[in-house]
Scaffold this active site. Structure first.
Site, PDB file in Angstrom:
ATOM      1  N   GLY A 250       0.814  -1.182   0.026  1.00 47.88           N
ATOM      2  CA  GLY A 250       0.085   0.111   0.087  1.00 47.88           C
ATOM      3  C   GLY A 250       0.834   1.115  -0.006  1.00 47.88           C
ATOM      4  CG  ASP A 251       3.229   1.862   3.433  1.00 47.47           C
ATOM      5  OD1 ASP A 251       2.376   2.329   3.582  1.00 47.47           O
ATOM      6  OD2 ASP A 251       4.010   1.007   3.788  1.00 47.47           O
TER       7      ASP A 251
END
Length: 301
Positions: A250-251
């Protein structure tokens, strides 16, 4: 300039043990130690993609020194505040027949420490991006992200926020450039069960109505949905690949999206880059590299 903030970074100690036994001596089969924290992951991936940025936050003690050593090893510029007491937390992840996690709490951050952070941020100017991501330590106010944004409202800074529930909801009225909840976090915010893309879009639009400009909703193997500031919702599938490690995906999507937007000034191109970068991390034991990302991008052409 792009800046990330990680208020409570960690050293993540990953241990693999065959058939872990309680109250017994266990010998690890494999171990890894790496710097953890959502903002740190974003900084590393941005640097891997050739985008200069500065990682900010707090570190303390011998673990803080190791966190900085590892981040700098990727070539990332660091401007962390070194605390005088305590040590940066250690998170233990035990992988055996199942998976067990023990997360440390981290050092105390005082009001004086917070003043130093605000002083550093006061130098940001129009056109800069500030990425606020991850959970916060218990020693800071629960409206810390909101207060940081308020302190910079007259600077013309663009904000990207990747946080859960109230941390995110409190900042929407300040019109962040991008927010990135996953579909589980989106459901939790509104206390609903989301069973279809249409429902995900419906509640994503509620976040836009509350102020967010662009809403990027990640859905793991089911792809992602982008609600752009101007235009209709876009759904894209993930590229083909083998899932190896979802940590940091996600990052990486946030980093890829921003990289793509800065290079193209096109939201859909940014969306493709975000998905390719998140997938590249998921398909690797480590965070995405530029080569891996551009290989996956070919699947969108």
């Amino acid at each position: 300039m792009i800046n990330t903030i990680t208020l409570n970074p960690s050293l993540d100690y990953i241990v693999k043990v065959d058939s872990f036994k309680v109250d017994s001596l266990n010998r690890n089969q494999e171990e890894q130690i790496y710097a953890g924290g959502k903002g740190i992951n974003v900084s590393i991936v941005l640097k891997n993609l050739g985008v200069e940025n500065t990682a900010l936050g707090y570190v303390a003690g011998f673990t803080g020194d190791e966190i900085l050593r590892q981040i700098r090893g990727y070539g990332v510029s660091c401007d962390f505040i070194k605390l005088n007491n305590g040590f940066s937390r250690i998170n233990v992840k035990l992988k055996s027949d199942g998976e067990t996690e023990i997360n440390g709490s981290g050092p105390e951050i005082t009001s004086e420490d917070l003043k130093i952070l605000y002083e550093k941020l006061s130098g940001l100017t129009k056109g800069d991006y500030l990425i606020l991501s991850g959970s916060i330590p218990n020693s800071v106010p629960d409206d810390i992200y909101e207060n940081i944004i308020i302190s910079l409202l007259d600077k013309g800074v663009e904000f990207i926020v990747d946080a859960t529930k109230d941390l995110l909801l409190k900042v929407l009225k300040y019109k962040p450039f991008l927010i990135k909840p996953n579909h589980h976090e989106l459901a939790e915010m509104f206390n609903v069960e989301l069973k279809s893309d249409e429902e995900i879009i419906k509640y994503g639009k509620k976040l836009q109505e509350m102020g967010a400009k662009n809403v990027l909703i990640s859905m793991a193997g089911d792809g992602a949905i982008l609600l752009p500031e101007n235009g209709e919702a876009i759904k894209r599938e993930v590229p083909k690949g083998v899932l190896k490690n979802s940590v940091g995906a996600g990052d990486s999507m946030v980093a890829g999206f921003l990289c793509g937007y800065l290079k193209s000034n096109d939201i859909d191109e940014a969306f493709k880059m975000g998905i390719a970068t998140g997938s590249a991390s998921a398909f690797s034991e480590e965070l995405a590299t530029e080569k891996e990302v551009y290989e996956l991008l070919k699947q969108f052409n």
